[in-house]
Scaffold this active site. Structure first.
Site, mmCIF file in Angstrom:
data_model
loop_
_atom_site.group_PDB
_atom_site.id
_atom_site.type_symbol
_atom_site.label_atom_id
_atom_site.label_comp_id
_atom_site.label_asym_id
_atom_site.label_seq_id
_atom_site.Cartn_x
_atom_site.Cartn_y
_atom_site.Cartn_z
ATOM 1 N N GLU A 1 0.887 -1.508 -0.648
ATOM 2 C CA GLU A 1 -0.075 -0.399 0.394
ATOM 3 C C GLU A 1 0.980 1.128 -0.082
ATOM 4 O O GLU A 1 1.890 1.798 1.269
ATOM 5 C CB GLU A 1 -0.814 -0.113 1.071
ATOM 6 C CG GLU A 1 -1.804 -1.272 0.926
ATOM 7 C CD GLU A 1 -2.996 -0.908 0.890
ATOM 8 O OE1 GLU A 1 -3.374 0.224 -0.500
ATOM 9 O OE2 GLU A 1 -3.401 -2.138 0.092
ATOM 10 N N HIS B 1 -1.659 -5.864 1.335
ATOM 11 C CA HIS B 1 -2.896 -6.565 0.996
ATOM 12 C C HIS B 1 -2.491 -7.868 0.606
ATOM 13 O O HIS B 1 -1.591 -8.003 -0.235
ATOM 14 C CB HIS B 1 -3.407 -5.724 0.833
ATOM 15 C CG HIS B 1 -5.053 -5.229 1.726
ATOM 16 N ND1 HIS B 1 -5.085 -3.837 1.678
ATOM 17 C CD2 HIS B 1 -5.624 -5.072 2.290
ATOM 18 C CE1 HIS B 1 -6.245 -3.343 2.587
ATOM 19 N NE2 HIS B 1 -6.661 -4.386 3.124
ATOM 20 N N CYS C 1 -7.248 -1.965 8.154
ATOM 21 C CA CYS C 1 -6.182 -1.979 7.730
ATOM 22 C C CYS C 1 -5.849 -0.997 7.140
ATOM 23 O O CYS C 1 -4.412 -0.418 7.396
ATOM 24 C CB CYS C 1 -5.929 -3.128 6.555
ATOM 25 S SG CYS C 1 -6.486 -4.518 6.521
HETATM 26 N N1 PCA Z 1 -8.070 -7.494 6.449
HETATM 27 C C1 PCA Z 1 -8.800 -5.940 6.793
HETATM 28 C C2 PCA Z 1 -9.476 -5.422 8.174
HETATM 29 C C3 PCA Z 1 -8.438 -7.082 8.430
HETATM 30 C C4 PCA Z 1 -7.884 -7.517 7.399
HETATM 31 O O1 PCA Z 1 -7.182 -8.821 7.314
HETATM 32 C C5 PCA Z 1 -9.301 -4.992 6.031
HETATM 33 O O2 PCA Z 1 -9.104 -4.550 4.740
HETATM 34 O O3 PCA Z 1 -9.224 -3.921 6.329
#
Ligand code: PCA
Length: 215
Positions: free
Chosen positions: A78, A165, A141
């Site tokens: 990100e 991610h 996240c």
């Molecule tokens: N994904 C979520 C929160 C926890 C996770 O593994 C997100 O993308 O916000």
């Protein structure tokens, strides 16, 4: 050199979270750096308290959080975290903030201090689909990425932080037909390659590679 890397517990009705499955399968050392792994709750606020306590305990040089992004095709470092909590679903404590500022004294956004372009290149060279992401969403996240960069800014200068991610695992998409997925082993390969890119980074400007998005 020490890297603290976190993965999340399951949320949103899932039985597993591939982020913790992949993080917990990482080796204890990458390119000579110690890897400290931590599972964190999918809870606004408390997730940041848990990470802060681990930063105090372990004094890592780099803090990277990993989370599940169901529907994504690739492992995605990100670029930016924004100063807002806007939960599309409640967190695991049942709290669902709407348009809530994370830190009143923080900036509108923080850019990651990780070399996301170099990480993407390294992940692809390792044979795993990867692309830079320009939004971490507005759920937990984005929250933890913002909180870690805020903590670095205000309390732990000199450390580096960021977020990656990962897609659903194949087991998860048995319940989500037609959604993309990636095996945990491939996520591990990508994360190791990404960590190597971080460790090889000397603090100079990130690699100049095409990686932007048209929309
Ligand atoms: N994904 C979520 C929160 C926890 C996770 O593994 C997100 O993308 O916000």
């Amino acid at each position: 050199m020490k890297i603290l890397i976190t993965g999340f517990e399951p949320f949103g009705g899932e039985a597993t979270n591939p982020s913790w499955q992949a993080v917990s399968a990482l080796p204890d050392s990458v390119a000579g750096a110690e890897i400290v792994k931590l599972e964190i709750p999918v809870v606004f606020g408390r997730s940041a308290d848990v990470v802060r306590a681990a930063v105090v305990e372990h004094d890592p040089d780099v803090i990277i959080s990993v989370g599940q992004a169901g529907g994504r095709l690739a492992v995605s470092p990100e670029r930016v975290a924004i100063n807002v909590d806007d939960g599309g679903i409640p967190d695991n404590d049942g709290y669902q903030p709407i348009d809530t500022t994370i830190r009143e004294d923080g900036p509108a956004a923080y850019f990651t201090s990780l070399p996301v372009k170099a990480m993407v290149t390294a992940m692809r060279k390792a044979g795993i689909p990867s692309q830079v992401s320009n939004t971490a969403g507005t759920y937990v996240c984005n929250h933890i990425m913002y909180q870690v960069l805020y903590l670095i800014d205000y309390e732990f200068p000199g450390k580096r932080g960021g977020f990656v991610h990962v897609p659903y695992s194949p087991q998860q998409v048995a319940d989500h037909p037609a959604q993309p997925s990636m095996g945990i082993d491939d996520m591990v390969i990508a994360l190791v390659a990404g960590l190597e890119a971080v460790l090889a980074d000397t603090g100079k400007p990130d690699e100049r590679a095409v990686g932007g998005a048209v929309h």
